[in-house]
Scaffold this motif. Structure first.
Motif: not given
Length: 322
Positions: A57-63, A169-180
């Motif tokens: 499953t994929t889920e949002t990594t909360g902040t 994009a002005e900057e590099s990005l680090t995007l993430t998901r959680t996979v179970q």
């Protein structure tokens, strides 16, 4: 299993920044990159249920407020978002891992700015710091879908990081998901380790992480007790370092400093980084190096000790831009 991996890991996370470098090579995080770290908007998660015994499953990594300014903690940043991740549904099942990077309108991004010889760096690691992988998927420019052959070696909760710079994009990005990945799980915890052995190579790190100070870390590569002086360029440098924060896996992606290696040039046995840790804590270090055309990854763990200045992360100097 690595010598430092034994029990489950949970802990208080601390930010890590790498500044200017010394020696054969060093690591640096541009100030512009640090400024671009931002927390994404909180969003609902819609995972896919594939059954009780074998599910991904994929889920949002909360902040939350405490996460502001840290990379690798959110699926969205600067108007871009990482889609849900499709992957094999159980351990040892061969298949494909795929996803998209989407813009603010929800459209898949199809054009990127190359960084360190690749348009996207994919980092996958289990929540306890084990099962680390760094690969480079292929992009379907028609659909904007990134994909790579995939097989899970062990069950658990995994973090999937897409390190990208969308065109414009002005900057590099680090995007993430959680996979179970469901299944029998034997969780592990990293223990301090200054040395690791991989495929006959021994990698050691000298130096101490001290909060609020520029700490010099030197990685030395040997084989059969002899220094390795045939380190080959990998992603435009002689060493590549990923650092993750123990506890929440906040992410830092750095490369060795210095000019682009010349064709046929080699280096070694030392690669030196200057690290600055604003608060005490444990850091998981993954050093990629290439010899004879093959990339190996050494896994080491260091603790950052409190420094003389208790003012906290806001008091430290910004990393130098390069």
């Amino acid at each position: 299993m690595k010598t430092w991996a034994r029990l489950s890991l949970y802990g208080l996370g601390i930010a890590l920044t790498f500044g200017g470098a010394y020696g054969v090579a060093g690591a640096v995080v541009p100030e512009s990159t640090v400024d671009s770290w931002t927390r994404g908007d909180e969003m609902d998660e819609h995972g896919q249920d594939h059954g009780a015994e074998s599910a991904v499953t994929t889920e949002t990594t909360g902040t939350g407020p405490a996460d502001s300014g840290l990379a690798g903690l959110a699926l969205g940043a600067a108007g871009y978002e990482l889609s849900s991740v499709d992957a094999p549904t159980q351990v040892r099942e061969t298949g494909e891992l795929s996803f998209q990077v989407r813009d603010a309108s929800g459209a898949p991004v199809t054009q990127y700015t190359t960084a360190h010889e690749k348009d996207l760096h994919l980092i996958v690691v289990r929540a306890d710091g084990s099962q680390f992988r760094h690969v480079h998927p292929e992009l379907d420019e028609t659909t904007g879908t990134w994909s790579t052959p995939w097989e899970w070696a062990a069950a658990g909760s995994y973090r999937v990081y897409a390190d990208v710079t969308p065109a414009g994009a002005e900057e590099s990005l680090t995007l993430t998901r959680t996979v179970q990945v469901a299944g029998d799980l034997v969780p592990v915890v990293p223990q301090p380790a200054r040395s690791d052995q991989v495929d006959g190579f021994t990698v050691t790190v000298d130096g101490e992480l001290v909060v609020g100070e520029a700490s010099e870390l030197t990685f030395t590569v040997t084989r059969d007790g002899e220094p390795v002086v045939a380190l080959e360029p990998y992603l435009g440098a002689f060493g590549h370092l990923v650092a993750l924060r123990d506890g929440d896996l906040a992410y830092l992606h750095v490369h060795a400093e210095g000019g682009d290696p010349e064709p046929g040039q080699t280096a070694g046995p030392e690669i030196t980084f200057a690290a600055q840790t604003p608060t005490a804590g444990r850091y998981l270090l993954y050093l990629d190096f290439q010899v004879d055309g093959q990339v190996r990854t050494a896994e080491l763990v260091l603790d950052a000790e409190p420094g003389a200045d208790p003012a906290g992360p806001e008091s430290g100097p910004h990393p130098e831009e390069h």
